[in-house]
Design a protein around this motif. Structure first.
Motif, PDB file in Angstrom:
ATOM      1  N   MET A   1       0.813  -1.187   0.000  1.00 35.07           N
ATOM      2  CA  MET A   1       0.000   0.000   0.000  1.00 35.07           C
ATOM      3  C   MET A   1       0.865   1.262   0.000  1.00 35.07           C
ATOM      4  O   MET A   1       0.451   2.278  -0.507  1.00 35.07           O
ATOM      5  N   PHE A   2       2.058   1.145   0.583  1.00 33.42           N
ATOM      6  CA  PHE A   2       2.935   2.311   0.597  1.00 33.42           C
ATOM      7  C   PHE A   2       3.397   2.683  -0.807  1.00 33.42           C
ATOM      8  O   PHE A   2       3.615   3.859  -1.102  1.00 33.42           O
ATOM      9  N   LEU A   3       3.533   1.689  -1.667  1.00 31.81           N
ATOM     10  CA  LEU A   3       3.920   1.961  -3.052  1.00 31.81           C
ATOM     11  C   LEU A   3       2.833   2.762  -3.770  1.00 31.81           C
ATOM     12  O   LEU A   3       3.131   3.727  -4.477  1.00 31.81           O
ATOM     13  N   VAL A   4       1.583   2.402  -3.550  1.00 35.02           N
ATOM     14  CA  VAL A   4       0.467   3.129  -4.161  1.00 35.02           C
ATOM     15  C   VAL A   4       0.425   4.554  -3.630  1.00 35.02           C
ATOM     16  O   VAL A   4       0.240   5.513  -4.397  1.00 35.02           O
ATOM     17  N   ASP A   5       0.599   4.717  -2.319  1.00 31.62           N
ATOM     18  CA  ASP A   5       0.600   6.058  -1.726  1.00 31.62           C
ATOM     19  C   ASP A   5       1.752   6.902  -2.282  1.00 31.62           C
ATOM     20  O   ASP A   5       1.579   8.088  -2.571  1.00 31.62           O
ATOM     21  N   THR A   6       2.910   6.289  -2.451  1.00 29.68           N
ATOM     22  CA  THR A   6       4.064   7.010  -2.997  1.00 29.68           C
ATOM     23  C   THR A   6       3.798   7.444  -4.433  1.00 29.68           C
ATOM     24  O   THR A   6       4.111   8.583  -4.817  1.00 29.68           O
ATOM     25  N   LEU A   7       3.203   6.574  -5.223  1.00 26.42           N
ATOM     26  CA  LEU A   7       2.882   6.928  -6.604  1.00 26.42           C
ATOM     27  C   LEU A   7       1.843   8.045  -6.673  1.00 26.42           C
ATOM     28  O   LEU A   7       1.934   8.938  -7.522  1.00 26.42           O
ATOM     29  N   LEU A   8       0.869   8.017  -5.776  1.00 27.16           N
ATOM     30  CA  LEU A   8      -0.120   9.091  -5.738  1.00 27.16           C
ATOM     31  C   LEU A   8       0.520  10.423  -5.359  1.00 27.16           C
ATOM     32  O   LEU A   8       0.199  11.468  -5.932  1.00 27.16           O
ATOM     33  N   ILE A   9       1.440  10.393  -4.412  1.00 30.12           N
ATOM     34  CA  ILE A   9       2.130  11.629  -4.015  1.00 30.12           C
ATOM     35  C   ILE A   9       2.977  12.159  -5.167  1.00 30.12           C
ATOM     36  O   ILE A   9       2.993  13.369  -5.436  1.00 30.12           O
ATOM     37  N   LEU A  10       3.666  11.276  -5.865  1.00 30.99           N
ATOM     38  CA  LEU A  10       4.468  11.712  -7.013  1.00 30.99           C
ATOM     39  C   LEU A  10       3.592  12.294  -8.124  1.00 30.99           C
ATOM     40  O   LEU A  10       3.956  13.295  -8.754  1.00 30.99           O
ATOM     41  N   ALA A  11       2.437  11.701  -8.360  1.00 23.73           N
ATOM     42  CA  ALA A  11       1.517  12.236  -9.368  1.00 23.73           C
ATOM     43  C   ALA A  11       1.005  13.611  -8.960  1.00 23.73           C
ATOM     44  O   ALA A  11       0.899  14.524  -9.787  1.00 23.73           O
ATOM     45  N   MET A  12       0.707  13.780  -7.659  1.00 22.89           N
ATOM     46  CA  MET A  12       0.255  15.095  -7.194  1.00 22.89           C
ATOM     47  C   MET A  12       1.354  16.137  -7.344  1.00 22.89           C
ATOM     48  O   MET A  12       1.094  17.286  -7.732  1.00 22.89           O
ATOM     49  N   LEU A  13       2.591  15.765  -7.046  1.00 25.35           N
ATOM     50  CA  LEU A  13       3.701  16.699  -7.212  1.00 25.35           C
ATOM     51  C   LEU A  13       3.900  17.073  -8.676  1.00 25.35           C
ATOM     52  O   LEU A  13       4.217  18.222  -8.993  1.00 25.35           O
ATOM     53  N   PHE A  14       3.712  16.103  -9.577  1.00 26.84           N
ATOM     54  CA  PHE A  14       3.827  16.402 -11.003  1.00 26.84           C
ATOM     55  C   PHE A  14       2.816  17.470 -11.411  1.00 26.84           C
ATOM     56  O   PHE A  14       3.154  18.451 -12.074  1.00 26.84           O
ATOM     57  N   PHE A  15       1.557  17.294 -11.015  1.00 25.49           N
ATOM     58  CA  PHE A  15       0.536  18.271 -11.388  1.00 25.49           C
ATOM     59  C   PHE A  15       0.694  19.577 -10.631  1.00 25.49           C
ATOM     60  O   PHE A  15       0.277  20.630 -11.109  1.00 25.49           O
ATOM     61  N   LEU A  16       1.304  19.544  -9.451  1.00 27.02           N
ATOM     62  CA  LEU A  16       1.530  20.774  -8.703  1.00 27.02           C
ATOM     63  C   LEU A  16       2.564  21.662  -9.394  1.00 27.02           C
ATOM     64  O   LEU A  16       2.412  22.884  -9.442  1.00 27.02           O
ATOM     65  N   PHE A  17       3.622  21.041  -9.950  1.00 26.73           N
ATOM     66  CA  PHE A  17       4.678  21.815 -10.589  1.00 26.73           C
ATOM     67  C   PHE A  17       4.517  21.942 -12.096  1.00 26.73           C
ATOM     68  O   PHE A  17       5.427  22.394 -12.780  1.00 26.73           O
ATOM     69  N   LEU A  18       3.361  21.559 -12.614  1.00 24.98           N
ATOM     70  CA  LEU A  18       3.086  21.707 -14.038  1.00 24.98           C
ATOM     71  C   LEU A  18       2.994  23.186 -14.385  1.00 24.98           C
ATOM     72  O   LEU A  18       2.329  23.955 -13.678  1.00 24.98           O
ATOM     73  N   PRO A  19       3.663  23.624 -15.460  1.00 22.35           N
ATOM     74  CA  PRO A  19       3.608  25.046 -15.788  1.00 22.35           C
ATOM     75  C   PRO A  19       2.207  25.479 -16.241  1.00 22.35           C
ATOM     76  O   PRO A  19       1.489  24.722 -16.883  1.00 22.35           O
ATOM     77  N   ILE A  20       1.845  26.690 -15.856  1.00 18.28           N
ATOM     78  CA  ILE A  20       0.527  27.229 -16.189  1.00 18.28           C
ATOM     79  C   ILE A  20       0.646  28.023 -17.486  1.00 18.28           C
ATOM     80  O   ILE A  20       1.428  28.969 -17.584  1.00 18.28           O
ATOM     81  N   THR A  21      -0.134  27.625 -18.492  1.00 23.79           N
ATOM     82  CA  THR A  21      -0.091  28.335 -19.768  1.00 23.79           C
ATOM     83  C   THR A  21      -1.400  29.047 -20.065  1.00 23.79           C
ATOM     84  O   THR A  21      -1.395  30.116 -20.657  1.00 23.79           O
ATOM     85  N   ASP A  22      -2.522  28.462 -19.677  1.00 23.14           N
ATOM     86  CA  ASP A  22      -3.814  29.090 -19.919  1.00 23.14           C
ATOM     87  C   ASP A  22      -4.838  28.600 -18.895  1.00 23.14           C
ATOM     88  O   ASP A  22      -4.513  27.855 -17.978  1.00 23.14           O
ATOM     89  N   ARG A  23      -6.070  29.047 -19.061  1.00 19.99           N
ATOM     90  CA  ARG A  23      -7.112  28.712 -18.098  1.00 19.99           C
ATOM     91  C   ARG A  23      -7.439  27.215 -18.091  1.00 19.99           C
ATOM     92  O   ARG A  23      -7.718  26.640 -17.052  1.00 19.99           O
ATOM     93  N   ARG A  24      -7.395  26.583 -19.250  1.00 18.57           N
ATOM     94  CA  ARG A  24      -7.681  25.143 -19.319  1.00 18.57           C
ATOM     95  C   ARG A  24      -6.655  24.338 -18.530  1.00 18.57           C
ATOM     96  O   ARG A  24      -6.993  23.349 -17.885  1.00 18.57           O
TER      97      ARG A  24
END
Length: 61
Positions: free
Chosen positions: A1-24
């Protein structure tokens, strides 16, 4: 279960640091963060915790 939690955290970090280009991008980023956070919170609350034995007294879940 820790592997799933780690993957979810990494996915959240990816979307957190995604560059903002437009409203969409902002809407997609917020929706994905909220969805991943909801899945992560369910995953954390449903994780099985072993019984704790303290001073010879076992707790019964």
């Amino acid at each position: 279960m820790f592997l799933v939690d780690t993957l979810l955290i990494l996915a959240m970090l990816f979307f957190l640091f995604l560059p903002i280009t437009d409203r969409r991008t902002v809407r997609m980023r917020l929706c994905m963060l909220c969805a991943l956070l909801a899945v992560f919170s369910v995953s954390v609350t449903r994780t099985h915790v072993a019984s704790v034995q303290l001073a010879g007294i076992a707790s019964i879940p």
